[in-house]
Write a protein that holds these residues in place. Structure first.
Motif, mmCIF file in Angstrom:
data_model
loop_
_atom_site.group_PDB
_atom_site.id
_atom_site.type_symbol
_atom_site.label_atom_id
_atom_site.label_comp_id
_atom_site.label_asym_id
_atom_site.label_seq_id
_atom_site.Cartn_x
_atom_site.Cartn_y
_atom_site.Cartn_z
ATOM 1 N N VAL A 76 0.871 -1.172 0.000
ATOM 2 C CA VAL A 76 0.000 0.000 0.000
ATOM 3 C C VAL A 76 0.909 1.223 0.000
ATOM 4 N N ILE A 77 0.678 2.117 -0.956
ATOM 5 C CA ILE A 77 1.541 3.287 -1.107
ATOM 6 C C ILE A 77 0.698 4.546 -0.944
ATOM 7 N N ARG A 78 1.187 5.462 -0.127
ATOM 8 C CA ARG A 78 0.580 6.791 -0.093
ATOM 9 C C ARG A 78 1.498 7.681 -0.912
ATOM 10 N N MET A 79 0.997 8.059 -2.075
ATOM 11 C CA MET A 79 1.789 8.843 -3.027
ATOM 12 C C MET A 79 2.100 10.226 -2.436
ATOM 13 N N PRO A 80 3.123 10.871 -2.991
ATOM 14 C CA PRO A 80 3.442 12.230 -2.511
ATOM 15 C C PRO A 80 2.251 13.183 -2.619
ATOM 16 N N ASN A 81 1.332 12.941 -3.582
ATOM 17 C CA ASN A 81 0.157 13.822 -3.708
ATOM 18 C C ASN A 81 -0.973 13.419 -2.755
ATOM 19 N N GLY A 82 -0.756 12.383 -1.947
ATOM 20 C CA GLY A 82 -1.753 11.979 -0.953
ATOM 21 C C GLY A 82 -2.620 10.810 -1.385
ATOM 22 N N GLU A 83 -2.635 10.504 -2.696
ATOM 23 C CA GLU A 83 -3.443 9.392 -3.189
ATOM 24 C C GLU A 83 -2.919 8.068 -2.607
ATOM 25 N N VAL A 84 -3.819 7.128 -2.339
ATOM 26 C CA VAL A 84 -3.419 5.822 -1.814
ATOM 27 C C VAL A 84 -3.675 4.769 -2.890
ATOM 28 N N LYS A 85 -2.671 3.930 -3.139
ATOM 29 C CA LYS A 85 -2.805 2.839 -4.100
ATOM 30 C C LYS A 85 -2.365 1.539 -3.439
ATOM 31 N N ALA A 86 -2.919 0.435 -3.920
ATOM 32 C CA ALA A 86 -2.567 -0.880 -3.358
ATOM 33 C C ALA A 86 -2.315 -1.868 -4.495
ATOM 34 N N PHE A 87 -1.242 -2.621 -4.344
ATOM 35 C CA PHE A 87 -0.859 -3.626 -5.339
ATOM 36 C C PHE A 87 -0.503 -4.928 -4.630
ATOM 37 N N SER A 88 -0.586 -6.008 -5.374
ATOM 38 C CA SER A 88 -0.019 -7.251 -4.865
ATOM 39 C C SER A 88 1.472 -6.993 -4.609
ATOM 40 N N ALA A 89 1.975 -7.432 -3.475
ATOM 41 C CA ALA A 89 3.394 -7.209 -3.154
ATOM 42 C C ALA A 89 4.263 -8.366 -3.626
ATOM 43 N N THR A 90 3.666 -9.274 -4.383
ATOM 44 C CA THR A 90 4.408 -10.451 -4.849
ATOM 45 C C THR A 90 4.898 -10.205 -6.271
ATOM 46 N N CYS A 91 6.201 -10.169 -6.435
ATOM 47 C CA CYS A 91 6.804 -9.913 -7.749
ATOM 48 C C CYS A 91 6.327 -10.962 -8.752
ATOM 49 N N GLU A 133 -3.490 -4.781 -9.249
ATOM 50 C CA GLU A 133 -3.861 -3.614 -8.449
ATOM 51 C C GLU A 133 -5.146 -3.908 -7.682
ATOM 52 N N TYR A 134 -5.257 -3.376 -6.481
ATOM 53 C CA TYR A 134 -6.436 -3.547 -5.641
ATOM 54 C C TYR A 134 -7.158 -2.215 -5.498
ATOM 55 N N ARG A 135 -8.425 -2.300 -5.153
ATOM 56 C CA ARG A 135 -9.223 -1.083 -4.993
ATOM 57 C C ARG A 135 -9.022 -0.529 -3.580
ATOM 58 N N VAL A 136 -8.923 0.781 -3.502
ATOM 59 C CA VAL A 136 -8.767 1.450 -2.208
ATOM 60 C C VAL A 136 -10.006 2.305 -1.963
ATOM 61 N N VAL A 137 -10.627 2.092 -0.819
ATOM 62 C CA VAL A 137 -11.823 2.853 -0.459
ATOM 63 C C VAL A 137 -11.599 3.436 0.933
ATOM 64 N N MET A 138 -11.995 4.681 1.126
ATOM 65 C CA MET A 138 -11.861 5.298 2.441
ATOM 66 C C MET A 138 -13.180 5.168 3.187
ATOM 67 N N LYS A 139 -13.088 4.769 4.447
ATOM 68 C CA LYS A 139 -14.267 4.724 5.312
ATOM 69 C C LYS A 139 -13.913 5.583 6.516
ATOM 70 N N GLU A 142 -10.282 5.372 7.862
ATOM 71 C CA GLU A 142 -9.739 4.032 7.652
ATOM 72 C C GLU A 142 -9.573 3.725 6.159
ATOM 73 N N ILE A 143 -8.436 3.102 5.827
ATOM 74 C CA ILE A 143 -8.164 2.709 4.441
ATOM 75 C C ILE A 143 -8.585 1.249 4.283
ATOM 76 N N LEU A 144 -9.537 1.022 3.386
ATOM 77 C CA LEU A 144 -9.998 -0.344 3.124
ATOM 78 C C LEU A 144 -9.546 -0.774 1.727
ATOM 79 N N ILE A 145 -9.045 -1.993 1.661
ATOM 80 C CA ILE A 145 -8.556 -2.549 0.394
ATOM 81 C C ILE A 145 -9.473 -3.703 0.001
ATOM 82 N N SER A 146 -9.825 -3.759 -1.278
ATOM 83 C CA SER A 146 -10.593 -4.906 -1.769
ATOM 84 C C SER A 146 -10.122 -5.257 -3.165
ATOM 85 N N LYS A 147 -10.510 -6.445 -3.608
ATOM 86 C CA LYS A 147 -10.122 -6.879 -4.957
ATOM 87 C C LYS A 147 -10.898 -6.082 -5.983
ATOM 88 N N LYS A 148 -10.236 -5.778 -7.103
ATOM 89 C CA LYS A 148 -10.959 -5.121 -8.191
ATOM 90 C C LYS A 148 -11.854 -6.143 -8.860
#
Ligand code: FES
Length: 149
Positions: A76-91, A133-139, A142-148
């Motif tokens: 899970v990455i919080r970009m310098p612009n504040g956006e949050v993205k989530a990816f599989s961490a498995t190469c 890539e996974y979906r990021v939703v704010m509640k 709280e940062i919630l991650i789900s499958k796309k």
């Protein structure tokens, strides 16, 4: 043994195979349990639909962290612009865990110097395909991650 004190060739060959087979059997009986102990057990996939990645207010801009999604690691990455993205961490090359490289603004795999851009696209090194890539939703906070879908 003949009268000169030598074993006939067939007996010598038989003894070589007998001793060689015994050594191989002994080595196998010692090494197999050792390898069986060192090999990690297979884990069944744990099916989850969403996971929390913590609070946004505690997640600094320009940083990344590994969170669990079932039994899979996500980056899970919080970009310098504040956006949050989530990816599989498995190469996608040989399953090493990737990490966010703030200085280069890439996702990096230390195993074979694989590189992905911040959209998860493989851009250098041996990885054959992008990271999922996974979906990021704010509640609230709280940062919630789900499958796309
Ligand atoms: S496992 Fe990631 S580059 Fe090889």
């Amino acid at each position: 043994m003949n009268d000169k004190g030598h074993l006939p060739e067939e007996r010598r060959t038989f003894l070589k195979y007998l001793i060689g087979g015994g050594l191989i059997g002994f080595a196998g009986s010692v090494l197999y349990p050792l390898f069986a102990f060192l090999k990690p057990p297979k884990q069944a996939d744990v099916e989850v639909t969403s996971a929390s990645a913590g609070k946004l207010s505690e997640f600094e801009k320009g940083t990344g962290k590994i969170v669990r999604f079932g039994n899979k690691p996500l980056l899970v990455i919080r970009m310098p612009n504040g956006e949050v993205k989530a990816f599989s961490a498995t190469c996608t090359h040989f399953d090493c865990t990737v990490q966010y490289k703030k200085d280069l603004e890439i996702i990096w795999c230390a195993c074979h110097n694989g590189k992905y851009d911040l959209n998860g696209k493989n851009i250098a090194g041996p990885p054959p395909r992008p990271l999922d890539e996974y979906r990021v939703v704010m509640k609230g906070d709280e940062i919630l991650i789900s499958k796309k879908a």
